[in-house]
Design a protein around this motif. Structure first.
Motif, PDB file in Angstrom:
ATOM      1  N   GLN A   1      -5.783   3.589 -11.770  1.00  0.00           N
ATOM      2  CA  GLN A   1      -6.340   4.274 -10.466  1.00  0.00           C
ATOM      3  C   GLN A   1      -5.229   3.970  -9.525  1.00  0.00           C
ATOM      4  O   GLN A   1      -4.097   3.418  -9.580  1.00  0.00           O
ATOM      5  N   ILE A   2      -5.414   4.899  -8.295  1.00  0.00           N
ATOM      6  CA  ILE A   2      -4.551   4.801  -7.315  1.00  0.00           C
ATOM      7  C   ILE A   2      -5.022   3.802  -6.196  1.00  0.00           C
ATOM      8  O   ILE A   2      -6.252   3.979  -5.752  1.00  0.00           O
ATOM      9  N   HIS A  60      -9.977   6.727  -4.882  1.00  0.00           N
ATOM     10  CA  HIS A  60      -8.949   5.962  -4.859  1.00  0.00           C
ATOM     11  C   HIS A  60      -9.606   4.660  -4.216  1.00  0.00           C
ATOM     12  O   HIS A  60     -10.631   4.570  -3.751  1.00  0.00           O
ATOM     13  N   GLY A  77      -2.655   0.693 -12.429  1.00  0.00           N
ATOM     14  CA  GLY A  77      -2.660   1.630 -11.302  1.00  0.00           C
ATOM     15  C   GLY A  77      -1.193   1.985 -10.719  1.00  0.00           C
ATOM     16  O   GLY A  77      -0.609   1.322 -10.920  1.00  0.00           O
ATOM     17  N   VAL A  78      -1.471   2.852  -9.782  1.00  0.00           N
ATOM     18  CA  VAL A  78      -0.173   3.326  -8.822  1.00  0.00           C
ATOM     19  C   VAL A  78      -0.772   2.628  -7.340  1.00  0.00           C
ATOM     20  O   VAL A  78      -1.912   2.770  -7.016  1.00  0.00           O
ATOM     21  N   TYR A 116       0.115   2.429  -3.746  1.00  0.00           N
ATOM     22  CA  TYR A 116       0.965   3.030  -2.516  1.00  0.00           C
ATOM     23  C   TYR A 116       0.958   1.903  -1.251  1.00  0.00           C
ATOM     24  O   TYR A 116      -0.054   1.859  -0.679  1.00  0.00           O
ATOM     25  N   LEU A 135       1.447  10.558  -5.849  1.00  0.00           N
ATOM     26  CA  LEU A 135       0.950   9.623  -6.352  1.00  0.00           C
ATOM     27  C   LEU A 135       0.326   9.940  -7.782  1.00  0.00           C
ATOM     28  O   LEU A 135       0.161   9.024  -8.803  1.00  0.00           O
ATOM     29  N   LEU A 160       0.741   8.516 -12.174  1.00  0.00           N
ATOM     30  CA  LEU A 160      -0.198   7.778 -13.073  1.00  0.00           C
ATOM     31  C   LEU A 160       0.077   7.678 -14.449  1.00  0.00           C
ATOM     32  O   LEU A 160      -0.096   6.660 -14.963  1.00  0.00           O
TER      33      LEU A 160
END
Length: 317
Positions: free
Chosen positions: A3-4, A28, A47-48, A50, A306, A310
């Motif tokens: 997930q972001i 997100h 996840g990613v 940010y 983004l 993933l």
């Protein structure tokens, strides 16, 4: 599935990013890191991540948000999670001294600067730099605390305000003042180069005739009626079509070397054509009016970046 996640401390600045996620039909999760707990005995989700932590968080009452974010990022990176704007990016966000040293290491000129701890040393620093000069905080954000000081008398007045706690911006959050040579531009503007995925996206011409508080977000806008008559309404920020500059490749190399996936670099060019970078922003905001006029969306580009990370996050899990 990965997930972001978006790490931040200011809801107002996330509205455009949320809109871009919604337009792309993507979910997100947001981590507002003002207060909370971090259980180091548990692994983070897959996840990613940010990071949008800001150097100006203390101006919103979130005094320890960068320190909290730093702890979270250490935890994420120790577990091999994909972090956009990780440990090093956060270090640069909260220290202009660190920014200048890193920029210089990549051949990007910065204004001559003296770092000062203790207001009693400001006069000595000013004597080394000369007048006019810029007095500002090492950790600030949004251009807060930036003052143009034109003479020794003006410096004395500034120091008196500081000593009497009458300075509207107070002391630097980390105790470090910067005394910096004022770079006089032939016209009152600076340039802000935006990068996504470490690559140049676009440049914004920013009018400085009203001062140095230059955050492009709506939430940082100059109050209605305060615009300079010489600037067309809505033109304080203007995206420059077809912009190019010989320092852009060095800036991209600098961003890559310092783990900055999304960010901006502000610079000014003097009458002799010499360019000096003076600020790196790893929590970059975008001006919606300028983007509408130019037909671009940096937050859409950020979301695409983004999403593209993933698969890497899934492989690392």
């Amino acid at each position: 599935m990965p997930q972001i996640f978006v790490i931040h401390e200011n809801d107002a600045w996330l509205a455009p990013l949320r809109a871009s996620f919604s337009a792309a039909g993507l979910a997100h999760e947001e981590w507002h890191l003002d207060r909370g707990l971090l259980d180091l005995t548990q692994p983070p989700p897959v996840g990613v991540f940010y990071n949008r932590m800001s150097a100006s968080s203390h101006t919103r009452g979130h005094h320890y948000a960068p320190e909290y974010a730093s702890a979270v990022i250490e935890w994420l990176e120790r577990h091999g999670r994909t972090v956009v704007n990780g440990r090093r990016a956060l270090q640069l966000e909260v220290s202009k001294v660190a920014q200048y040293e890193a920029l210089s290491a990549h051949g990007i000129p910065t204004p001559p600067t003296v770092a000062v701890v203790g207001e009693e040393h400001l006069r000595e620093a000013a004597a080394r730099i000369g007048f006019p000069l810029i007095l500002k905080h090492n950790r600030a954000g949004k251009g807060l605390g930036v003052q143009l000081v034109k003479s020794p008398a003006a410096l004395g007045e500034a120091m008196a305000r500081i000593a009497s706690n009458e300075d509207p911006y107070g002391a630097p959050r980390d105790g470090i003042w910067l005394v910096q040579r004022y770079i006089a531009a032939p016209e009152p503007f600076i340039t802000r180069a935006e990068f996504v995925g470490g690559k140049f996206l676009y440049a914004v011409r920013v009018d400085t005739s009203e001062g140095f508080e230059l955050c492009p977000a709506d939430a940082c806008a100059v109050p209605e009626g305060a615009a300079c008559p010489a600037v067309a309404p809505g033109e304080k920020f203007r995206i420059v079509e077809g912009f190019s500059h010989p320092l852009i490749p060095r800036m991209e190399a600098f961003l890559g070397a310092n783990g900055i996936g999304v960010g901006a670099i502000e610079f000014v060019t003097d009458a002799e054509g010499r360019t000096f970078a003076y600020d790196v922003n790893t929590n970059t905001n975008y001006n919606p009016d300028a983007e509408r006029r130019a037909g671009v969306s940096a937050t859409d580009a950020v979301v695409r970046h983004l999403v593209g990370l993933l698969p890497r996050a899934a492989e690392a899990a």
